[in-house]
Motif scaffolding. Sequence first.
Motif, PDB file in Angstrom:
ATOM      1  N   MET A  29       0.830  -1.207   0.000  1.00  0.00           N
ATOM      2  CA  MET A  29       0.000   0.000   0.000  1.00  0.00           C
ATOM      3  C   MET A  29       0.864   1.255   0.000  1.00  0.00           C
ATOM      4  N   MET A  30       1.904   1.272   0.837  1.00  0.00           N
ATOM      5  CA  MET A  30       2.768   2.440   0.914  1.00  0.00           C
ATOM      6  C   MET A  30       3.532   2.648  -0.394  1.00  0.00           C
ATOM      7  N   LEU A  31       4.054   1.559  -0.984  1.00  0.00           N
ATOM      8  CA  LEU A  31       4.778   1.681  -2.247  1.00  0.00           C
ATOM      9  C   LEU A  31       3.851   2.115  -3.374  1.00  0.00           C
ATOM     10  N   THR A  32       2.609   1.644  -3.360  1.00  0.00           N
ATOM     11  CA  THR A  32       1.647   2.061  -4.372  1.00  0.00           C
ATOM     12  C   THR A  32       1.345   3.551  -4.264  1.00  0.00           C
ATOM     13  N   SER A  33       1.376   4.080  -3.043  1.00  0.00           N
ATOM     14  CA  SER A  33       1.120   5.515  -2.874  1.00  0.00           C
ATOM     15  C   SER A  33       2.225   6.371  -3.470  1.00  0.00           C
ATOM     16  N   PHE A  34       3.381   5.761  -3.795  1.00  0.00           N
ATOM     17  CA  PHE A  34       4.483   6.504  -4.411  1.00  0.00           C
ATOM     18  C   PHE A  34       4.448   6.451  -5.939  1.00  0.00           C
ATOM     19  N   LYS A  35       3.553   5.625  -6.485  1.00  0.00           N
ATOM     20  CA  LYS A  35       3.575   5.377  -7.933  1.00  0.00           C
ATOM     21  C   LYS A  35       2.580   6.263  -8.670  1.00  0.00           C
ATOM     22  N   PRO A  36       2.905   6.636  -9.920  1.00  0.00           N
ATOM     23  CA  PRO A  36       1.918   7.297 -10.767  1.00  0.00           C
ATOM     24  C   PRO A  36       0.861   6.303 -11.238  1.00  0.00           C
ATOM     25  N   GLU A  37      -0.235   6.807 -11.761  1.00  0.00           N
ATOM     26  CA  GLU A  37      -1.362   5.954 -12.128  1.00  0.00           C
ATOM     27  C   GLU A  37      -0.995   4.908 -13.166  1.00  0.00           C
ATOM     28  N   ASP A  38      -0.147   5.278 -14.140  1.00  0.00           N
ATOM     29  CA  ASP A  38       0.167   4.335 -15.219  1.00  0.00           C
ATOM     30  C   ASP A  38       1.039   3.174 -14.746  1.00  0.00           C
ATOM     31  N   GLU A  39       1.785   3.350 -13.635  1.00  0.00           N
ATOM     32  CA  GLU A  39       2.625   2.265 -13.122  1.00  0.00           C
ATOM     33  C   GLU A  39       1.881   1.351 -12.150  1.00  0.00           C
ATOM     34  N   ILE A  40       0.729   1.802 -11.686  1.00  0.00           N
ATOM     35  CA  ILE A  40      -0.029   0.975 -10.739  1.00  0.00           C
ATOM     36  C   ILE A  40      -0.644  -0.220 -11.449  1.00  0.00           C
ATOM     37  N   PHE A  41      -1.002  -0.061 -12.725  1.00  0.00           N
ATOM     38  CA  PHE A  41      -1.732  -1.099 -13.454  1.00  0.00           C
ATOM     39  C   PHE A  41      -0.867  -1.842 -14.467  1.00  0.00           C
ATOM     40  N   ILE A  42       0.454  -1.789 -14.330  1.00  0.00           N
ATOM     41  CA  ILE A  42       1.303  -2.536 -15.251  1.00  0.00           C
ATOM     42  C   ILE A  42       1.235  -4.027 -14.949  1.00  0.00           C
ATOM     43  N   ASN A  43       1.539  -4.842 -15.945  1.00  0.00           N
ATOM     44  CA  ASN A  43       1.424  -6.304 -15.815  1.00  0.00           C
ATOM     45  C   ASN A  43       2.688  -6.945 -15.272  1.00  0.00           C
ATOM     46  N   GLU A  44       3.296  -6.334 -14.286  1.00  0.00           N
ATOM     47  CA  GLU A  44       4.466  -6.907 -13.635  1.00  0.00           C
ATOM     48  C   GLU A  44       4.568  -6.341 -12.224  1.00  0.00           C
ATOM     49  N   ILE A  45       5.243  -7.078 -11.377  1.00  0.00           N
ATOM     50  CA  ILE A  45       5.435  -6.634  -9.996  1.00  0.00           C
ATOM     51  C   ILE A  45       6.668  -5.743  -9.948  1.00  0.00           C
ATOM     52  N   ARG A  46       6.449  -4.498  -9.617  1.00  0.00           N
ATOM     53  CA  ARG A  46       7.544  -3.525  -9.545  1.00  0.00           C
ATOM     54  C   ARG A  46       7.437  -2.815  -8.196  1.00  0.00           C
ATOM     55  N   LEU A  47       8.360  -3.174  -7.300  1.00  0.00           N
ATOM     56  CA  LEU A  47       8.302  -2.585  -5.967  1.00  0.00           C
ATOM     57  C   LEU A  47       8.665  -1.107  -5.975  1.00  0.00           C
ATOM     58  N   VAL A  48       9.761  -0.778  -6.630  1.00  0.00           N
ATOM     59  CA  VAL A  48      10.228   0.609  -6.672  1.00  0.00           C
ATOM     60  C   VAL A  48       9.732   1.253  -7.958  1.00  0.00           C
ATOM     61  N   PRO A  49       8.999   2.341  -7.896  1.00  0.00           N
ATOM     62  CA  PRO A  49       8.494   2.969  -9.119  1.00  0.00           C
ATOM     63  C   PRO A  49       9.610   3.620  -9.934  1.00  0.00           C
ATOM     64  N   GLU A  50       9.434   3.636 -11.262  1.00  0.00           N
ATOM     65  CA  GLU A  50      10.397   4.316 -12.123  1.00  0.00           C
ATOM     66  C   GLU A  50      10.298   5.827 -11.951  1.00  0.00           C
ATOM     67  N   ARG A  51       9.101   6.311 -11.745  1.00  0.00           N
ATOM     68  CA  ARG A  51       8.901   7.739 -11.492  1.00  0.00           C
ATOM     69  C   ARG A  51       8.090   7.899 -10.208  1.00  0.00           C
ATOM     70  N   PHE A  52       8.664   8.590  -9.251  1.00  0.00           N
ATOM     71  CA  PHE A  52       7.978   8.781  -7.975  1.00  0.00           C
ATOM     72  C   PHE A  52       6.904   9.865  -8.115  1.00  0.00           C
ATOM     73  N   ALA A  53       5.704   9.516  -7.658  1.00  0.00           N
ATOM     74  CA  ALA A  53       4.586  10.468  -7.702  1.00  0.00           C
ATOM     75  C   ALA A  53       4.027  10.673  -6.295  1.00  0.00           C
ATOM     76  N   ALA A  54       4.907  10.584  -5.302  1.00  0.00           N
ATOM     77  CA  ALA A  54       4.465  10.695  -3.915  1.00  0.00           C
ATOM     78  C   ALA A  54       3.859  12.063  -3.636  1.00  0.00           C
ATOM     79  N   TYR A  55       4.502  13.119  -4.128  1.00  0.00           N
ATOM     80  CA  TYR A  55       3.994  14.468  -3.860  1.00  0.00           C
ATOM     81  C   TYR A  55       2.611  14.655  -4.462  1.00  0.00           C
ATOM     82  N   GLU A  56       2.435  14.207  -5.710  1.00  0.00           N
ATOM     83  CA  GLU A  56       1.137  14.360  -6.361  1.00  0.00           C
ATOM     84  C   GLU A  56       0.053  13.588  -5.633  1.00  0.00           C
ATOM     85  N   ASN A  57       0.358  12.341  -5.271  1.00  0.00           N
ATOM     86  CA  ASN A  57      -0.648  11.503  -4.625  1.00  0.00           C
ATOM     87  C   ASN A  57      -1.023  12.025  -3.244  1.00  0.00           C
ATOM     88  N   TYR A  58      -0.013  12.392  -2.449  1.00  0.00           N
ATOM     89  CA  TYR A  58      -0.308  12.832  -1.087  1.00  0.00           C
ATOM     90  C   TYR A  58      -0.940  14.227  -1.067  1.00  0.00           C
TER      91      TYR A  58
END
Length: 275
Positions: A29-58
């Motif tokens: 849940m915490m790692l998902t809160s750091f991801k942009p919308e397009d990386e949340i629905f990718i077809n692979e497990i990616r713990l660390v996002p390529e682009r951090f969107a923490a500021y936008e999400n929070y």
Amino acid sequence: MKKIDFFGIFRHITLILLALMFLLPFIWMMLTSFKPEDEIFINEIRLVPERFAAYENYSTAFSETPLLRFMMNGVIVTVAIFLSQIAIAVPASYALAKLEFKGKQVVFIAILACLMIPPQAVSIPWYLLMYKFGWLNSYEGLIAPFSISVFGIFLMRQFFNSVPDDLISAARLDGLSEFSIIWRIMVPTAIPALIAFGIFSIVAHWNDYFWPLIVANSQDIYTPPLGVVAFKSDEAGDSYGPLMAAATVIVAPLIIAYLCAQKRFIEGITMSGMK
């Protein structure tokens, strides 16, 4: 040569794996809160996002809804419930543990029976009662049904059973009344049990979704779980980034509080089972 404790190693590995299993949903849940919308629905497990969107999400979590207001409502409701439960549970449990009166065992059996009744089973009578009192969509309606905790009475009664009777007899010889004994002797002695019960009570009512959903109709008294639902939209879809950010903010205080009080929590639970 010192023997290797294989059982101890196995036990620690098992506990670590179990801890990771229980922590995995929160970590995800915490790692998902750091991801942009397009990386949340990718077809692979990616713990660390390529682009951090923490500021936008929070920032969206706090700007789209009055999240601080929801959390303040949660603090007001949970603290008020806990204090009212303690005000009732401590004298009741003291009476069941240290006083002799007719029907004592019947009362205790009734308390044990109440532990088996789920709150959903009495939600309709409680709703009608809140309607008669005019407490719908109010703090009173959120607090009143939970002001008495049979679990709290049971837990405190078990702890008070471990307090020596000689201590109470000495206090009576010194001229203390029963209420003075409760608040000046029993309560300070029962701090570990109070902290243990407090964690149970606060976590349960901070995360309660069922009863606030029935009683609360205005965002002015929404509790945190109701606030999270604000990010769900049947028309525009779910905003999972801000949703996970809001959920992380809401869950974080509970985790921090438990980590700070875990020693007292374990001590209260273990001592409540002693005779």
